[in-house]
Design a protein around this motif. Structure first.
Motif, PDB file in Angstrom:
ATOM      1  N   ASP A 154       0.834  -1.316   0.230  1.00 34.22           N
ATOM      2  CA  ASP A 154      -0.064   0.390  -0.249  1.00 34.22           C
ATOM      3  C   ASP A 154       0.771   1.158   0.312  1.00 34.22           C
ATOM      4  OD1 ASP A 154      -2.806  -1.345  -0.361  1.00 34.22           O
ATOM      5  OD2 ASP A 154      -2.469  -1.530   1.737  1.00 34.22           O
ATOM      6  N   TYR A 183      -6.248  -0.142  -0.940  1.00 32.82           N
ATOM      7  CA  TYR A 183      -7.370   1.088  -1.026  1.00 32.82           C
ATOM      8  C   TYR A 183      -6.865   2.061  -2.284  1.00 32.82           C
ATOM      9  CZ  TYR A 183      -3.969   2.840   2.041  1.00 32.82           C
ATOM     10  OH  TYR A 183      -2.803   3.308   3.162  1.00 32.82           O
ATOM     11  N   LYS A 210      -9.286   4.798   4.871  1.00 33.47           N
ATOM     12  CA  LYS A 210      -8.699   4.099   4.740  1.00 33.47           C
ATOM     13  C   LYS A 210      -7.778   3.079   5.647  1.00 33.47           C
ATOM     14  CE  LYS A 210      -6.584   7.045   1.070  1.00 33.47           C
ATOM     15  NZ  LYS A 210      -5.679   7.968   0.693  1.00 33.47           N
ATOM     16  N   THR A 225     -10.311   0.711   6.343  1.00 33.59           N
ATOM     17  CA  THR A 225     -10.336  -0.275   5.994  1.00 33.59           C
ATOM     18  C   THR A 225      -9.041  -1.662   5.457  1.00 33.59           C
ATOM     19  OG1 THR A 225     -11.114   1.132   3.647  1.00 33.59           O
ATOM     20  CG2 THR A 225      -9.884  -0.746   2.882  1.00 33.59           C
ATOM     21  N   PRO A 261      -1.345   7.523   1.802  1.00 35.54           N
ATOM     22  CA  PRO A 261      -1.030   6.819   2.313  1.00 35.54           C
ATOM     23  C   PRO A 261      -1.265   6.665   3.621  1.00 35.54           C
ATOM     24  CG  PRO A 261       0.907   5.759   1.085  1.00 35.54           C
ATOM     25  CD  PRO A 261       0.266   7.454   0.675  1.00 35.54           C
TER      26      PRO A 261
END
Length: 555
Positions: free
Chosen positions: A311, A437, A446, A449, A482
């Motif tokens: 990510d 995501y 985020k 998630t 992120p």
């Protein structure tokens, strides 16, 4: 033999011969002695337009005191791929002096799956960490100096965000009062130290793509806040240029070799909870241009390391991993199944089966990213055939395969089955990698998630102060970043004692921090230590020189 004895007996080749395996000309290797070198920035720029090789990630179950052997497996797999005729390189992180003299010992692999020179790698190496420490502390010095000489930026000294760093475990420096001693020493304020691997400068060096990108990111570090609550950046106090100069050589990846004389890029080393826990983008992308297969690793278990590798690192660097190796041990499965460390040598198939839930969770999680996974069972001499078979059967029931690996004792010969299977996975073309995501998802979503899909939490607990802070950062243009989840590595939850694969838990968010230069939002869940302390009996007590002047005690 001990790891250090095996490493010392290695038949090392001159680093120019190791570079030649990847067709790196000797004039582009900047030697540090005979057995290690930096790869020149000019050469890295010259190969940027080449196609990429295949990227394989090595990750693991949640760490236990029994040990998993992630780096050992990374090194072994790189040797194994070379042994079956593939042009392969490995990419791992550098070792921090703090853990080396604290609890962990070294970080160069083990047994007959090691990177050498082991002593150098675990100590000062090529000075990268010292350069990062110096650049970070130059910024801290310039910040306090700016305040002392008139405070042109109107900094609120109650809101200085930058702490100093050192590459050692020293709990006495976690929280200090600085600038005591009168007018000449500045304005007294609360301050503290983090360990160098927790520095945002470390994360930046590992995510930057070249020197221009490095300086831009360094300039974006938030060092303090003004009285009107607006952020003050490193570029506002004109520190970014000098910091870049200090880091110029440190930006160049280090090339060393395995015990079997295969190329290994060892570069960078951010914390795997407070930061993203991967080696540098520069090293990985360079390796992909010069090798057909690149084996890299990510820190701690897959819930932290692999998630951040996918990510954060892959998203930002445009990487597309094609296979994942999840390292597990029979011993770790037993501990997850409730067996005490002192009893791990006794056969207990039922405990192995019970502990496999942790492994199963990691397999499911990795597959969520669209990358096929195989389990490497890192063999210990106390493992019984029935225990190994129990792990294999469990993994097969989850639609994957587990392969017993004996690289620690046998080197590449003990891991060729895994190497061949990884090649089959890659050549099968089954990977369809995608992050968990999208960039445009709101920051709090985020966080939710990751908490729900990776940790299997029911909810994220965050008070209005934290939610408002996230919304404020979104309004300032940071919403596409992120999230970097900082939690315990020992459990899917924020409670380090909850092993296995728990569900029905909550993830409390204690604090959020904006790492604007690194390019992520750090989400601190539970108690996270950014300056570790030494244990009651630190590894340093056993480290010294023998009568021959050789280093003893590193492991």
């Amino acid at each position: 033999m001990s790891d250090i004895e095996i490493a010392r007996a290695a038949n090392k080749k001159p680093i120019q011969e190791v570079g030649a395996k990847l067709d790196i000309p000797s004039e582009h290797l900047l030697p540090y002695g005979h057995d290690k070198a930096k790869v020149s920035a000019d050469y890295i720029a010259s190969v940027r337009d080449r196609p990429d090789g295949h990227l394989i990630l090595v990750t693991a179950v949640n760490p236990t005191p029994a040990g998993e052997g992630k780096t050992t497996t990374t090194v072994g797999l790189g040797d194994g791929l070379n042994a079956i005729g593939k042009r392969a390189a490995i990419c791992i992180r550098e070792a921090s002096l703090g853990p080396c003299f604290g609890m962990k010992g070294g970080a160069a692999g083990g047994g007959y799956a090691q990177v050498v020179p082991m002593e150098d790698m675990n100590l000062h190496f090529t000075g990268d960490f010292h350069a990062i420490t110096s650049a970070h502390n130059l910024l801290a010095a310039m910040l306090d100096n700016h305040i002392y000489w008139g405070n042109e930026q109107d900094i609120d000294i109650r809101r200085v965000a930058l702490r100093r760093v050192m590459d050692m475990n020293d709990r006495a420096l976690r929280q200090i009062v600085a600038s005591l001693g009168g007018v000449a020493n500045g304005f007294p304020r609360e301050a503290g130290f983090d360990i160098t691997v927790a520095s945002e400068v470390m994360a930046i060096l590992c995510l930057a793509t070249d020197l221009a990108d490095l300086q831009r990111r360094l300039g974006a570090i938030i060092v303090a806040y003004r009285r009107d609550r607006t952020p003050v950046y490193a570029r506002d106090i004109k520190a970014d240029g000098a910091m870049t100069v200090l880091l110029k050589d440190a930006m160049q990846p280090n090339l060393v070799q395995t015990l079997e004389n295969n190329p290994a890029f060892v570069h960078g080393g951010p914390f795997a909870n407070i930061a993203h826990g991967c080696n540098s983008v520069m090293a990985t992308t360079t390796a992909l241009k010069v090798a057909d297969y690149v084996v890299t690793e990510a820190g701690f278990g897959a819930d932290l390391g692999a998630e951040k590798f996918f990510d954060i690192k892959c998203r930002k660097a445009g990487l597309s991993p094609e296979a994942v190796v999840i390292v597990a041990t029979v011993r770790a499965m037993k501990m997850n199944g409730g067996v005490a460390k002192d009893d791990l040598g006794t056969e207990n198939v039922e405990a192995v089966r019970a502990g496999c839930d942790n492994l199963g969770r990691h397999i499911e999680n990795v597959k969520q990213f669209g990358v096929p996974a195989v389990v490497a069972i890192n063999h210990f001499v106390t493992d019984t055939d029935a225990e190994v078979q129990a792990v294999m059967d469990y993994v097969e029931s989850h639609g994957s395969r587990a392969i017993l690996c004996r690289h620690w004792a046998e080197g590449s010969a003990g891991i060729t089955d895994l190497a061949n299977h990884v090649v089959e996975m890659v050549e099968g073309g089954g990977a369809q990698f995608a992050p968990l995501y999208s960039d445009d998802m709101p920051l709090f979503e985020k966080i939710e998630t990751v908490a729900r899909r990776i940790y299997r939490a029911d909810e994220v607990l965050a008070d209005a102060r934290i939610r408002d802070q996230l919304k404020q950062w979104e309004a300032q243009g940071y919403g596409d970043l992120p999230v970097c989840m900082a939690k315990t590595q020992y459990s899917f939850t924020t409670d380090p004692t909850r092993r296995g694969a728990p569900t029905g838990h909550s993830v409390p968010v204690r604090e959020v921090r904006l790492s604007a230069g690194a390019g992520f939002v750090v989400v601190i869940c539970g108690e996270i230590m950014t300056m570790p302390g030494l244990p009651k009996v630190p590894s340093a007590e056993a480290i010294g020189l023998n009568d021959a002047g050789e280093i003893e005690g590193l492991f």
